[in-house]
Design an enzyme around this catalytic site. Structure first.
Site, short mmCIF file in Angstrom:
data_model
loop_
_atom_site.label_atom_id
_atom_site.label_comp_id
_atom_site.label_asym_id
_atom_site.label_seq_id
_atom_site.Cartn_x
_atom_site.Cartn_y
_atom_site.Cartn_z
N LYS A 296 0.82 -1.21 0.00
CA LYS A 296 0.00 0.00 0.00
C LYS A 296 0.85 1.26 0.00
O LYS A 296 1.80 1.38 0.79
CB LYS A 296 -0.88 0.03 1.26
CG LYS A 296 -1.90 -1.09 1.33
CD LYS A 296 -2.51 -1.14 2.71
CE LYS A 296 -3.98 -0.90 2.67
NZ LYS A 296 -4.60 -1.04 4.02
N GLY B 1 -8.92 3.88 -2.90
CA GLY B 1 -8.67 2.57 -3.49
C GLY B 1 -7.47 2.54 -4.43
O GLY B 1 -7.17 1.51 -5.02
N TYR C 115 -2.61 -9.69 3.81
CA TYR C 115 -3.87 -9.50 3.09
C TYR C 115 -4.91 -10.42 3.70
O TYR C 115 -4.75 -11.65 3.67
CB TYR C 115 -3.67 -9.81 1.60
CG TYR C 115 -4.89 -9.54 0.76
CD1 TYR C 115 -5.34 -8.24 0.55
CD2 TYR C 115 -5.60 -10.58 0.18
CE1 TYR C 115 -6.46 -7.98 -0.22
CE2 TYR C 115 -6.72 -10.34 -0.60
CZ TYR C 115 -7.15 -9.04 -0.79
OH TYR C 115 -8.26 -8.79 -1.56
N HIS D 166 -12.51 -1.59 -4.14
CA HIS D 166 -12.22 -0.95 -2.86
C HIS D 166 -13.06 0.31 -2.63
O HIS D 166 -12.76 1.11 -1.75
CB HIS D 166 -10.73 -0.59 -2.72
CG HIS D 166 -9.82 -1.77 -2.92
ND1 HIS D 166 -9.91 -2.91 -2.16
CD2 HIS D 166 -8.81 -1.98 -3.79
CE1 HIS D 166 -9.00 -3.77 -2.57
NE2 HIS D 166 -8.31 -3.23 -3.55
N GLU E 124 -7.09 2.57 8.38
CA GLU E 124 -6.80 3.99 8.21
C GLU E 124 -7.82 4.85 8.95
O GLU E 124 -8.87 4.36 9.35
CB GLU E 124 -6.76 4.39 6.72
CG GLU E 124 -8.09 4.34 6.04
CD GLU E 124 -8.09 5.12 4.71
OE1 GLU E 124 -7.16 5.90 4.45
OE2 GLU E 124 -9.06 4.95 3.96
N ARG F 45 -12.52 13.47 8.40
CA ARG F 45 -13.56 14.31 7.78
C ARG F 45 -14.90 13.60 7.94
O ARG F 45 -14.97 12.50 8.46
CB ARG F 45 -13.26 14.45 6.28
CG ARG F 45 -13.15 13.07 5.62
CD ARG F 45 -13.10 13.13 4.12
NE ARG F 45 -12.58 11.90 3.57
CZ ARG F 45 -13.27 10.79 3.38
NH1 ARG F 45 -14.54 10.74 3.72
NH2 ARG F 45 -12.71 9.71 2.87
N ARG G 151 -25.34 4.08 -2.65
CA ARG G 151 -24.76 5.20 -3.41
C ARG G 151 -25.23 5.10 -4.85
O ARG G 151 -24.94 4.10 -5.53
CB ARG G 151 -23.24 5.13 -3.39
CG ARG G 151 -22.66 5.33 -2.02
CD ARG G 151 -21.18 5.58 -2.12
NE ARG G 151 -20.55 5.47 -0.83
CZ ARG G 151 -19.30 5.84 -0.58
NH1 ARG G 151 -18.55 6.33 -1.54
NH2 ARG G 151 -18.79 5.70 0.63
#
Ligand code: ADP
Length: 450
Positions: free
Chosen positions: A158, A165, A202, A235, A287, A291, A337
């Site tokens: 990463k 993603g 992973y 992702h 992570e 926000r 969404r």
């Protein structure tokens, strides 16, 4: 309290902020590119300022233009929404240098959490459980291979600056390591200007569980439970719910407290999300987003709080309006969404909306900036709406979602609505029995797209 705030964003999230501000008696300033002159956020705000041409870099990401818009209109604070400048520490610094208030955390907190290696290191020190992996950055292929052997394949490489993603590559075995390592570095460099990478084990069947936290910047913080965002394509989340169908009240209380304590200790201000992978009863930090999240409404629904109002309150120096013991879960909420995209490949589908009808009724919320005759510009994200439902329990929320999707009309462009109609026929979706890889497999089998 502020008299006037500027919203440095567009689309549904800009409208979302206008609505919260209006209920608080605060005037709003919308900013917009020339492509968005007719946008709903511009129509709904009290004032608007054109800040540049269509390209995001020259408008919604233009720091001088946004600061000038504040100066011209007398706005005292800036709400960044999500995306664009919302996690840009440099921007926050400029805002503060101009004696304006950023409605969000400090530049330092954004900087710490924006670099994933530093974020992981910080969280580990604060007692938050993390995914096993490299101790910080990995500079050479040899070291990457050694870590692959040590933790066992598969591993994920990463980019420390990655997001959305991008900058993540999986290596199933030592042979795949070379390509994955170099690609992750190259993506980090080209997308984020930083080629530093780290490596994690992973996880093969985890769920994506994220904890909503809120801090007052003075050492007090609460958690507002979790959201399960496991249904993802590339992702990227497409379907989110709260509470998580796989999480018990005890697990929620335990991990929630760990998260609230962690952000309290760093004097975190405002809304934040601590993201975890959850497998076999264990949480692993991946992570933190400093926000408001796209999927915040499911949390608002079950806790009955307005997170944007709370962000504005705390930014103005007021106390949080709730404490941990005030926060109890009521029912179940799901968000889907809705993107202007053409299935099966999810290719962006901008264009003119010939007819729009939003669903309504008990427990239905449609956050969207669409209207009849609106032309979706091709320059920005393809999210055109979020349909959020709330029911007394998960089956009621699912039934309500199906009913509301049936009422929704968006004509003129292709959307991801048919995907949700199809998903609501799936036993695994109805039972909540999915992990982060479920949707990719389903798409391959059912749509044959990529
Ligand atoms: P981004 O900042 O790009 O969103 P994240 O670190 O939040 O990246 O990860 C996004 C998604 O990638 C996760 O929700 C999960 O689906 C997948 N992912 C990340 N890390 C791992 C891991 N160690 N094992 C398995 N999947 C992972």
């Amino acid at each position: 309290m502020f008299n006037k705030i500027l919203i440095a964003n567009r689309g549904e999230i800009a409208l979302r902020v206008v609505r919260a501000a209006r209920e608080m008696g605060i005037a709003t300033v919308a900013v917009h590119s020339t492509a968005d002159s007719d946008a709903m956020h511009v129509r709904m705000a009290d004032e608007s300022v054109c800040i540049g041409p269509p390209s995001g870099t020259q408008s919604y990401l233009s720091v001088p233009a946004i600061i000038s818009a504040c100066e011209i209109t007398g706005a005292e604070a800036i709400h960044p929404g999500y995306g664009f400048l919302s996690e840009n520490a440099g921007f926050v610094q400029v805002v503060e240098d101009h004696d304006l208030t950023f409605i969000g955390p400090t530049a330092e907190h954004i900087r710490i959490m924006g670099d994933k290696i530093t974020a992981k290191d910080t969280m580990k020190k604060l007692g938050v459980p993390c995914v096993p992996g490299s101790d910080g950055g990995v500079d050479t292929l040899e070291e990457a291979k050694r870590i692959g052997e040590e933790f066992g394949y598969p591993v994920i490489i990463k980019a420390t600056a990655g997001g959305g993603g991008r900058g993540m590559k999986v290596a199933q075995n030592a042979q795949e390591m070379e390509k994955a390592f170099h690609t992750a570095r190259a993506e980090g460099k080209s997308n984020f200007g930083n080629d530093e990478v780290y490596i994690e084990k992973y996880l093969t069947t985890p769920r994506h569980i994220e904890i909503q936290v809120f801090g007052d910047g003075k050492g007090r913080a609460v958690h507002l439970g979790e959201r399960d965002c496991s249904l993802q394509r590339r992702h990227q989340k497409v379907f989110e719910e709260a509470p998580g169908p796989a999480i018990s009240a005890e697990e929620r209380a335990t991990i929630g407290k760990v998260c609230a304590d962690a952000v309290a200790r760093i004097n975190y201000t405002g809304a934040g999300t601590i993201e975890f992978l959850y497998e076999n009863g264990e949480f692993y930090f991946i992570e933190m987003n400093t926000r408001l999240q796209v999927e915040h409404p499911v949390t608002e629904a079950i806790f009955g709080v307005d997170l944007v109002r709370e962000q504005i309150r705390v930014a103005s120096g007021m106390e949080m309006s709730f404490q941990q013991e005030d926060l109890t879960i009521n029912g179940h909420s799901i968000e889907v969404r809705i993107n202007a995209e053409k299935l099966p490949n999810f290719s962006p589908c901008p264009g003119r909306i010939t007819q729009y009808h939003a669903p309504g009724g008990l427990g239905v919320r449609m956050d969207s900036a669409l209207y009849d005759g609106y032309s979706i510009p091709p320059y920005y994200d393809s999210l055109i709406g979020k349909l959020i439902v709330h029911g007394r329990d998960r089956p009621e929320a699912l039934a309500r979602l199906k009913r509301a999707l049936g009422e929704l009309i968006v004509d003129g462009v292709d959307t991801t609505v048919p995907l949700f109609h199809a998903l609501l026929e799936e036993e695994d979706v109805l039972s909540g029995g999915y992990n982060i890889h479920w949707l990719e497999h389903w798409l391959e089998t059912n749509l044959g797209g990529s």
